[in-house]
Enzyme design. Structure first.
Site, PDB file in Angstrom:
ATOM      1  N   PHE A 166      -2.235   0.677  -9.771  1.00  0.00           N
ATOM      2  CA  PHE A 166      -1.090   0.220  -9.256  1.00  0.00           C
ATOM      3  C   PHE A 166      -1.232  -0.633  -8.024  1.00  0.00           C
ATOM      4  O   PHE A 166      -1.901  -0.011  -7.092  1.00  0.00           O
ATOM      5  CB  PHE A 166      -0.287   1.771  -8.914  1.00  0.00           C
ATOM      6  CG  PHE A 166       1.130   1.400  -8.269  1.00  0.00           C
ATOM      7  CD1 PHE A 166       2.125   1.158  -9.111  1.00  0.00           C
ATOM      8  CD2 PHE A 166       1.199   1.027  -6.831  1.00  0.00           C
ATOM      9  CE1 PHE A 166       3.296   0.750  -8.693  1.00  0.00           C
ATOM     10  CE2 PHE A 166       2.754   0.816  -6.455  1.00  0.00           C
ATOM     11  CZ  PHE A 166       3.784   0.862  -7.297  1.00  0.00           C
TER      12      PHE A 166
ATOM     13  N   ASP B  67      -7.810  -2.313  -2.785  1.00  0.00           N
ATOM     14  CA  ASP B  67      -6.556  -1.930  -2.524  1.00  0.00           C
ATOM     15  C   ASP B  67      -6.614  -0.604  -1.866  1.00  0.00           C
ATOM     16  O   ASP B  67      -6.821   0.584  -2.498  1.00  0.00           O
ATOM     17  CB  ASP B  67      -5.788  -1.942  -3.755  1.00  0.00           C
ATOM     18  CG  ASP B  67      -4.149  -1.583  -3.445  1.00  0.00           C
ATOM     19  OD1 ASP B  67      -4.061  -1.078  -2.307  1.00  0.00           O
ATOM     20  OD2 ASP B  67      -3.372  -1.880  -4.264  1.00  0.00           O
TER      21      ASP B  67
ATOM     22  N   LYS C 125       1.212   1.712   3.669  1.00  0.00           N
ATOM     23  CA  LYS C 125       1.401   3.091   3.666  1.00  0.00           C
ATOM     24  C   LYS C 125       1.129   3.555   5.141  1.00  0.00           C
ATOM     25  O   LYS C 125       1.864   3.604   6.178  1.00  0.00           O
ATOM     26  CB  LYS C 125       0.821   3.710   2.565  1.00  0.00           C
ATOM     27  CG  LYS C 125       1.340   3.384   1.296  1.00  0.00           C
ATOM     28  CD  LYS C 125       1.381   4.473   0.135  1.00  0.00           C
ATOM     29  CE  LYS C 125       2.240   4.337  -0.864  1.00  0.00           C
ATOM     30  NZ  LYS C 125       1.856   3.207  -1.821  1.00  0.00           N
TER      31      LYS C 125
HETATM   32  C1  LIG Z   1       1.861   2.052  -2.762  1.00  0.00           C
HETATM   33  C2  LIG Z   1       0.909   1.333  -3.206  1.00  0.00           C
HETATM   34  C3  LIG Z   1       1.167  -0.269  -3.261  1.00  0.00           C
HETATM   35  C4  LIG Z   1       2.583  -0.769  -2.986  1.00  0.00           C
HETATM   36  O1  LIG Z   1       3.072  -0.740  -1.557  1.00  0.00           O
HETATM   37  P1  LIG Z   1       4.358  -0.911  -1.191  1.00  0.00           P
HETATM   38  O2  LIG Z   1       4.728  -0.722   0.283  1.00  0.00           O
HETATM   39  O3  LIG Z   1       5.212   0.220  -1.981  1.00  0.00           O
HETATM   40  O4  LIG Z   1       4.747  -2.271  -1.662  1.00  0.00           O
HETATM   41  C5  LIG Z   1       0.031  -0.970  -3.639  1.00  0.00           C
HETATM   42  N1  LIG Z   1      -1.137  -0.595  -4.017  1.00  0.00           N
HETATM   43  C6  LIG Z   1      -1.359   0.784  -3.954  1.00  0.00           C
HETATM   44  C7  LIG Z   1      -2.866   1.465  -4.325  1.00  0.00           C
HETATM   45  C8  LIG Z   1      -0.377   1.734  -3.641  1.00  0.00           C
HETATM   46  O5  LIG Z   1      -0.508   2.980  -3.556  1.00  0.00           O
END
Ligand SMILES: *Cc1c(COP(=O)(O)O)cnc(C)c1O
Length: 405
Positions: free
Chosen positions: A145, A230, A263
């Site tokens: 994700f 990420d 986050k």
């Molecule tokens: C939540 C998340 C995103 C997206 O972040 P947003 O602030 O909702 O755009 C991208 N990568 C990972 C691993 C995430 O958990």
């Protein structure tokens, strides 16, 4: 009218109001929360909830931590927004702090945005520039994700998220999870980058098999492709290390070319960061090739700095590791929890056959606990990093009853 009816009527009123004026994209909200403090939040009826999700791994310091509130209010009353024609002390200080905690080599650089998706969009554009624009392919992993904007969405594995918006951004291929041979077969001199979460969050908190990240780094080096980690969910002390890949058991000593963060970084203020490591920076975006109006906003950066400084002053790295280990041990004694995945305070609970995660979450809310049905047969816990064993005790006591209804 008795009290229960009054509460139900009130709940119906805000649900009706919500559906009249807000987008249906998130479905019907579960609660109407009005206040938070530390590890608790309260709804309009005054009912208290123990928050074991923390705004999806965002509220690292819990709700309304005094240091975070002070940083934001002081910055808001000093200088709120200026655009990227200018810089401000909090922006530079937060970038310096990120350099320090990631121990970045010289040449490394931070680009601030406002969310995880945006942090990955910037990394996506950097990948397009890799090899002077001659490498059209980006590899991502099944179960990944990376966000919901079009570039980040192309990297996200779940077809149900992508297909309604076809045609997507081209050039992304997904390879099977944990499969080194599949990566070796897919990667070559047309590959710009491999995007990977050190711990896959949304699929249910899943770590890669031992040795996998080491191999990914070897193969990306050989192919001349970037390795993008990420850390939007796994970073900012969530696993008990500043960033998950710095934990030798997770990152295996791998040094990425790009790290994305969001986050927990703002502790509840919107901020994202795309961090290039060493000379990756010099090959990628040039002046004018990317931008954002709000990115690097002084208030968001002041919040981020307060988060990182408080993690240090309150010793939250060690606290998160210890609390996570203890919580994992406790959870494993409970019948119905087959396995606990993840590290620190990013935990996935694999449920026994026949237990329904959505029903459990509904019962938990009723009992005053906010938890998350992250995937079929799986719950996710991502509480504020300040949570204590005493805070967690009532949840552990209630959990057997919540699992079995
Ligand atoms: C939540 C998340 C995103 C997206 O972040 P947003 O602030 O909702 O755009 C991208 N990568 C990972 C691993 C995430 O958990």
């Amino acid at each position: 009218m008795n009290e229960t009816n009054a509460v139900t009527d009130q709940a119906q009123t805000w649900r009706d109001d919500f559906s009249r004026v807000l987008s249906p994209v998130f479905g019907s909200p579960q609660l109407d929360l009005v206040r938070g403090a530390g590890v608790h939040a309260w709804d309009a009826s005054g009912k208290e909830y123990l928050d074991l999700l923390a705004g999806i791994a965002v509220n690292a310091l819990g709700h309304c931590h005094p240091a975070w509130v002070k940083a934001i209010t002081e910055q808001a009353s000093t200088l709120g927004h200026i655009s990227n024609f200018f810089t401000s002390p909090p922006q530079i200080a937060l970038a310096e702090k990120l350099h320090e905690i990631l121990d970045l080599p010289s040449g490394s650089a931070v680009f601030f945005s406002n969310s995880g998706a945006e942090a990955n969009e910037a990394a996506f554009k950097m990948a397009r520039r890799a090899g002077g624009g001659s490498r059209p392919i980006i590899i991502a992993i099944e179960g990944a994700f990376h966000g919901r904007t079009m570039g980040a969405l192309a990297l996200t594995a779940k077809a149900a998220y992508r297909e309604p918006f076809a045609p997507g951004v081209p050039g992304v291929v997904h390879i099977p999870y944990g499969d080194v041979d599949a990566l070796a077969a897919a990667i070559n001199d047309t590959t710009a980058a491999v995007f990977i979460e050190p711990i896959q969050g949304e699929v249910g908190v899943r770590q890669h098999p031992a040795g996998y990240l080491t191999k990914v780094r070897e193969l990306t080096r050989e192919a001349g492709a970037l390795l993008v980690l990420d850390e939007v969910q796994s970073g900012v002390a969530r696993t008990g290390s500043w960033f998950a890949h710095q934990d030798p058991e997770i990152g295996e000593g791998v040094v990425p070319d790009i790290i994305t963060s969001a986050k927990g970084l703002g502790g509840g203020m919107p901020i994202g960061a795309t961090i290039t490591v060493g000379d990756a920076n010099t090959k990628l975006l040039e002046a004018g090739q990317h931008g954002t109006t709000f990115g690097g906003n002084p208030i968001a950066c002041a919040a981020g700095l307060a988060v990182l400084e408080t993690i240090e002053t309150e010793n939250l790295l060690a606290h998160t590791r210890d609390t996570g280990e203890w919580l994992t041990e406790q959870l494993l004694t409970i019948e119905g929890i087959e396995k606990v995945t993840g590290t620190g305070l990013l935990l996935g609970l694999e449920l026994a056959e026949g237990l329904n995660e959505k029903a459990i979450v509904a019962r938990a809310l009723e009992a005053g606990f906010i938890i998350n049905p992250v995937a079929p047969g799986r719950l996710r816990l991502a509480p504020p990093l300040i949570i204590t064993k005493d805070d967690l005790a009532p949840f552990l006591t209630a959990l057997p009853g919540l699992l079995h209804g």
